[in-house]
Enzyme design. Structure first.
Site, mmCIF file in Angstrom:
data_model
loop_
_atom_site.group_PDB
_atom_site.id
_atom_site.type_symbol
_atom_site.label_atom_id
_atom_site.label_comp_id
_atom_site.label_asym_id
_atom_site.label_seq_id
_atom_site.Cartn_x
_atom_site.Cartn_y
_atom_site.Cartn_z
ATOM 1 N N GLY A 1 -70.082 -6.818 47.210
ATOM 2 C CA GLY A 1 -69.188 -5.957 47.985
ATOM 3 C C GLY A 1 -69.851 -5.593 49.309
ATOM 4 N N ALA A 54 -70.184 1.281 50.863
ATOM 5 C CA ALA A 54 -71.318 1.377 49.946
ATOM 6 C C ALA A 54 -72.157 0.101 50.005
ATOM 7 C CB ALA A 54 -70.827 1.641 48.526
ATOM 8 N N SER A 108 -50.096 9.707 56.786
ATOM 9 C CA SER A 108 -51.018 10.840 56.746
ATOM 10 C C SER A 108 -50.355 12.063 56.133
ATOM 11 C CB SER A 108 -51.507 11.178 58.145
ATOM 12 O OG SER A 108 -52.191 12.401 58.100
ATOM 13 N N ARG A 155 -51.948 17.583 46.435
ATOM 14 C CA ARG A 155 -51.481 16.216 46.228
ATOM 15 C C ARG A 155 -50.891 15.969 44.842
ATOM 16 N NH1 ARG A 155 -56.263 12.373 48.848
ATOM 17 N NH2 ARG A 155 -55.854 12.965 51.007
#
Lengths: 638, 250, 250
Positions: free
Chosen positions: A40, A44, A284, A331
């Site tokens: 990956g 990270a 957003s 949320r």
């Protein structure tokens, strides 16, 4: 399964310092003897590969994309939190730590979160030095904005493209190491299995997506930085290529998988417009500052032009149910309320899966130009996708999966239950508990990659010593053979259904039963449905062509195959967690008003699943989560 | 310095500047034809009587500018062809205009014109009799000088020459419309704030050059076909034979 | 909608490509261009034809993976839009749509519409970074950056590395990409120490990759889904010239 979290001794603010001191070091001259595999190249992976290469290790970095710069971290919009307190508004490392633990609904590990908050300030410094063009004030200093779940302004941002800019920063650092020869980059390479020798992770098997070549790579440690599994729902805000294969394969080789049922659903996405839909697009959350959410009171009004539905026939359900927070309810709560309204047959738009986000009031109060100034680009994006003008007609929105808090279980060193196999970023489970706060994903990916793994991997490597095994050894060949067989199974089936159709069907099952609201009978049913679907997949899958060149159908089939297994694991985890917390809402566990009821007595733990073989039920283990610094409390938004 | 792709662009731009400046001076010289035979002949003579190092120095600079410009263009075009060996089934553009896309074509035709032009007026191979056109009109003393005025008039009385000349000037105009502003872009001496002005200036310059050069053959043609009179009518005898102006031969 | 799709098929960079025509019915106007391609592939699969390969990933216009030259336009005719954000309502029912790969020698075809854009990575590896060891950075506010510089750097940094600039350029030049990458860092005070080295290294990596030369006609910027300005190319030209001159005299 050994779930020793290895949390260091001492007060929380000293733990990381103590740990760094007590960790063993690898002498600079010896570092070049170690090989490290990084899978990956997102925030990270990219930051870890760059930093480890810089330290002198030999790094091989893999990504399935055609360039490391395309990892899905690039799509993050809002920003990155850091406890800089540049605003002088009362922020501190402790406050960021506290907000994150509370926002995670008390299901994350305190020590890890504290370290994350500590590292947050270094991340900003590092990124600025790399040339990340963060927003600035006229005086030339860094600007901040506020974000959900916090009462201070601590979010740093680069327009609406913060993820892109941070990723390009990490990518530039990675590029520097590639040109220095410290990192070897392997693009269009997908990890298909983990090689474990004598209980230690020693390498991976990859398929070169362009040539079809299956190859073994060996090393002294393997870092999985492969993101989340949101695509198990088929429709999500993830990139099409995001998949669970790397972490799921590690799970099958002995890595514990923690809290797979913790998934985050974002309330303001553009709804599904039809069967053709391949992904969902996030808008957003800031839109809810000026938009009012409603659905028609009467199901028969759903197909009417919204402007013709009178005020009395509208149900502003968030304002009705949560008068103090109204349209700004968190949320998870606003997502669930939208689902309820649509379940009652009052949803709008194609398939009845949408609610209105209406700007008419704000436009008449503030004028269209103000709204255009604030949200012009979002309205434009909405129009591009839906063809509708949201200045004239309310927007349609619906929740969508967009982040997964669960992931491979890791200890304080970010090491999974397989020694030598580490998980970073969204691929691990540690920092966000049951719900992630906005602007925290970028922070975690970079903290893990730039500032945690460089220390903790040294401790592991110093204790094992250098000496990766040969790619020609029998253990490696065995794993390689199993990968080949798996691919052959996929290509030889020659049935009549495409992998996409299975993926879609799996997504429907998951969304229906393990989406925003879950219950035991639904989850049990889903497990059965997934098993049936998997059987069907094995009989009737159609993969055209062969495996010796670029074959997108084959790639998808392999990923869907793992999603079919993983979806079942997710449902099982959701079924066993008899409480509602964060993104995991079990309908059986709610107050009379429909609020989530957490069960701290029985579920203040991370559930860690151990693979027990195909056809066997995996074993569920627990890591108890101790809250010594933050008091457990109930969230209320009434 | 000039080995990279950008280096070649610098060469194009620098040689381009020389040529851009030259056409303006040349045009200013040509326009003196309207001031009459004496003025232009004396101007032409003064140019030819420059000290040899100035005359040949400028000729050398001009010639090398042309050669560098043409050779670099050729090499860039070859590289560009190699960089995109396969063309699209549909070749279309959003912003690039006709002139900017056909710099190679316009440049080649202009080069051919320049060669013809030199042979015509400077080396006088096309009409060897030009060498015979001598006069004292415009001469600083009594010695005979080249009769530039007569050469221009007689040259442009030829329809083909005039048409070729005007077409070439139109292509030059198109070439300049892109080339002039490109100089600034290629050398990096341009910014957002004056990009629009520069583009306007570039287009204006191109049209001024076109107008300034074309008006000479146009005016000769106009007088030849008795549309408009700009010159001494004795240079346009009604018989339409070769001009036998009064001062030309002893 | 019913469409005729004229799609480029090619087994690999060494084999010859060809167009295939496919009829596709029942396309929703609300679907994106790539969802239409998904639909085509499902149909081809059921007809026993190998699906068309194309690059795509985030499908929200930011990762830069998607490509395609659609009716002659890189990323299709819509301005400031990537292929994944292009929607079928922009096309007419019954239309024939020509779909080709991004064509350039530096972007070899992998298969069908998939091309290899790793040349861009090599340009970045040559110098598209600021050398800063992890952990060695001063405080983020230690070095103020003028807002205007920061904003301009951000405009350049918005580049998604999709390669539309190369595909739309008739010379397959990568100047817009290279200038955006270099410009982003060269505009910031953090990037000054390595500025000259960066520019020279990135330009030579660009040349080595086999891209063509910039001809300043701005097709790249017109095709750019992020509207990167030609000003960055002017800046790269300037920075490169300065670096060369400094190097010459040092």
């Amino acid at each position: 399964m050994n779930l020793n979290s290895k949390i260091p001794e001492g007060p929380i603010s000293d733990k990381w310092d103590n740990h760094r001191f007590s960790s063993k070091l690898v002498n600079p001259a010896n570092k070049r003897k170690f090989r490290i595999i990084v899978v990956g190249s997102g925030l990270a992976g990219g930051s870890a590969a760059a930093t480890l290469g810089e330290l002198g290790y030999h790094v091989d970095c893999f990504c399935y994309q055609d360039s490391p710069r395309r990892a899905h971290s690039i799509a993050a919009q809002g920003g990155i939190n850091a406890a800089k307190n540049y605003q002088n508004d009362g922020d501190s490392i402790y406050r960021l730590f506290y907000d994150t633990v509370k926002g995670g609904d008390f299901r994350s590990r305190e020590a890890n979160v504290y370290r994350l908050a500590q590292n947050s300030t270094n991340i900003i410094d590092q990124c600025v030095a790399q040339g990340v063009p963060f927003a600035r004030e006229y005086g030339g200093l860094l600007a901040n904005r506020s974000f959900g779940g916090a009462q201070v302004s601590r979010t740093f941002y680069a327009r609406g493209q913060t993820g892109q800019q941070l990723l390009l920063g990490a990518y530039s650092a990675l590029s520097r190491q590639i040109s220095a020869g410290q990192v070897k980059m392997h693009t269009r390479s997908e990890m298909l299995d983990l090689v474990v020798v004598d209980g230690h992770a020693k390498g991976i098997i990859t398929r070169n997506l362009a040539t079809g070549e299956i190859k073994a790579w060996t090393a002294d440690a393997v870092l999985l930085c492969t993101g989340g599994y949101g695509n198990v729902y088929y429709l999500s805000t993830n990139a099409i290529g995001c998949n669970v294969t790397a972490t799921y394969r590690a799970y099958r080789r002995g890595a514990g998988f923690a809290n797979p049922c913790f998934t985050q659903i974002h309330p303001t996405c553009i709804p599904v417009s039809g069967d053709h839909q391949s992904k969902l697009t996030l808008m957003s959350e800031s839109l809810r500052n000026d938009g009012r959410v409603w659905v028609p009171k009467n199901p028969e009004d759903c197909n009417k032009d919204p402007n013709e539905i009178s005020e009395n026939d509208r149900d502003y359900y968030l304002e009705r149910k949560y008068p103090s927070f109204g349209n700004l309810a968190p949320r998870d709560i606003s997502s669930r309320s939208a689902k309820e309204a649509c379940d009652e047959g009052r949803g709008v738009g194609p398939g009845g899966r949408g609610v209105y986000l209406d700007f008419a009031d704000s436009i008449s109060r503030l004028g269209e130009s103000t709204i255009r100034e604030r949200y012009g680009n979002l309205f434009q994006m909405y129009e591009r996708i839906t063809g509708e003008n949201a200045y004239k007609r309310p927007m349609r929105i619906y929740p969508a999966i967009h982040y997964t808090m669960g992931g491979l279980w890791v200890d304080y060193n970010l090491m999974t239950t397989i020694p030598g196999c580490f998980a970073l970023g969204e691929a691990n489970f540690s920092d966000h508990g049951a719900n992630r706060l906005g602007a925290s994903a970028l922070m975690q990916g970079l903290s893990d990659g730039y500032f945690v793994i460089p220390y903790t991997i040294g401790d592991y490597l110093a204790s094992t010593g250098a000496g990766s095994i040969s790619p020609d050894s029998s253990e490696v060949k065995e794993v390689m053979e199993s990968v080949r067989q798996r691919i052959d199974l996929l290509t030889s089936c020659k049935g009549n259904r495409s992998s996409r159709s299975y993926h879609k069907q799996l997504g429907q099952i998951m969304w229906e039963s393990a989406g925003m609201a879950r219950n035991a009978p639904g989850l049990e049913k889903a497990i059965g449905q997934i098993q049936d679907l998997r059987d069907d997949f094995e009989k009737n899958l159609l993969v055209p062509g062969n495996s010796s060149n670029l074959n997108a159908e084959l790639e998808r089939a392999g990923r869907v195959r793992d999603f079919l297994d993983f979806g079942e694991l997710l449902c099982r985890d959701a079924l066993e967690r008899n409480e509602s917390c964060g993104g995991h809402f079990r309908e059986e566990f709610q107050t009379e008003e429909g609020e989530a009821t957490r069960d701290d007595e029985n579920f203040a733990h991370a559930a860690v699943w151990e693979y027990k073989g195909d056809g066997s039920v995996p074993a569920r283990h627990q890591e108890e989560l101790k809250y010594e610094n933050v008091k457990l409390a109930v969230r209320s938004y009434k | 310095m000039f080995s990279s792709s950008l280096g070649k662009k610098y060469l194009m731009a620098l040689s381009g500047i020389v040529l851009v400046g030259f056409v303006l001076v040349h045009m200013a010289g040509n326009l003196q034809v309207f001031a009459g035979q004496e003025q232009i002949n004396s101007y032409a003579h003064s140019l030819q009587s420059l000290p040899w190092f100035v005359l040949w120095g400028s000729r050398l600079i001009l010639l090398s500018a042309i050669l560098i410009h043409a050779w670099t263009a050729y090499s860039l075009i070859m590289e560009n062809k190699a960089a995109r060996p396969n063309t699209n089934d549909i070749e279309i553009t959003k912003r690039a205009g006709w002139s900017s896309l056909r710099m190679g074509l316009t440049g080649s035709i202009i080069l051919a014109f320049v060669v013809f032009h030199l042979l015509h007026f400077t080396i006088r191979l096309i009409y060897p009799e030009y060498s015979e056109m001598m006069t004292t009109v415009g001469s600083p003393d009594e010695r005979e000088i080249h009769d530039a005025f007569s050469m221009i008039i007689s040259g442009f009385k030829n329809d083909f020459v005039s048409v070729f000349y005007i077409v070439a000037m139109f292509l030059l105009c198109r070439h300049l419309a892109h080339g002039f502003s490109s100089v600034f872009q290629s050398l990096g001496i341009r910014s957002e704030s004056w990009r629009k002005k520069l583009d306007l200036l570039s287009v204006a310059y191109a049209w001024i050059i076109f107008a300034g050069f074309s008006i000479v053959p146009l005016s000769v043609m106009a007088q030849k076909y008795q549309i408009f009179e700009s010159y001494d009518s004795t240079f346009f005898p009604p018989s339409m034979e070769e001009p036998t102006p009064k001062h030309s031969k002893k | 909608m019913k469409l005729t799709l004229k799609v480029w098929r090619q087994d690999g960079n060494d084999s010859d490509g060809r167009f295939e025509n496919y009829e596709l019915d029942g396309v929703s106007e609300d679907s994106s261009f790539l969802e239409m391609m998904d639909q085509l592939n499902e149909q081809l699969l059921s007809q026993g034809i190998e699906p068309v390969l194309f690059d795509h990933d985030c499908r929200e216009g930011i990762c830069g993976t998607c490509s395609l030259t659609i009716n002659g336009y890189a990323h299709g005719p819509e301005d400031s839009t990537t292929t994944c954000q292009l929607h079928m309502r922009k096309f007419r029912d019954g239309e024939t749509i020509t779909i080709e790969p991004f064509r350039a020698k530096a972007f070899p075809v992998v298969r069908d519409l998939v091309v290899d854009r790793s040349a861009f990575d090599r340009i970045t590896q040559a110098g598209g970074f600021i050398t800063v060891r992890t952990g060695s950075a001063p405080d983020g506010n230690a070095l103020p950056v003028a807002k205007s510089d920061s904003d301009k750097a951000m405009d350049a940094a918005a580049c998604i590395g999709c390669g539309a600039c190369v595909a739309s350029c008739k010379n397959a030049s990568a100047m817009l990409f290279t200038s955006a990458k270099a410009g982003h860092l060269n505009l910031l005070p953090q990037g000054q120490a390595e500025k000259d080295k960066r520019v020279l290294a990135m330009v030579s990596a660009m040349d080595e990759a086999g891209f063509g030369n910039c001809r300043n006609y701005g097709e790249c910027s017109a095709a750019c889904p992020k509207d990167i300005s030609l000003d960055y190319i002017a800046k790269l030209n300037r920075d490169h010239a300065k670096a060369k001159i400094k190097k010459f005299f040092s």
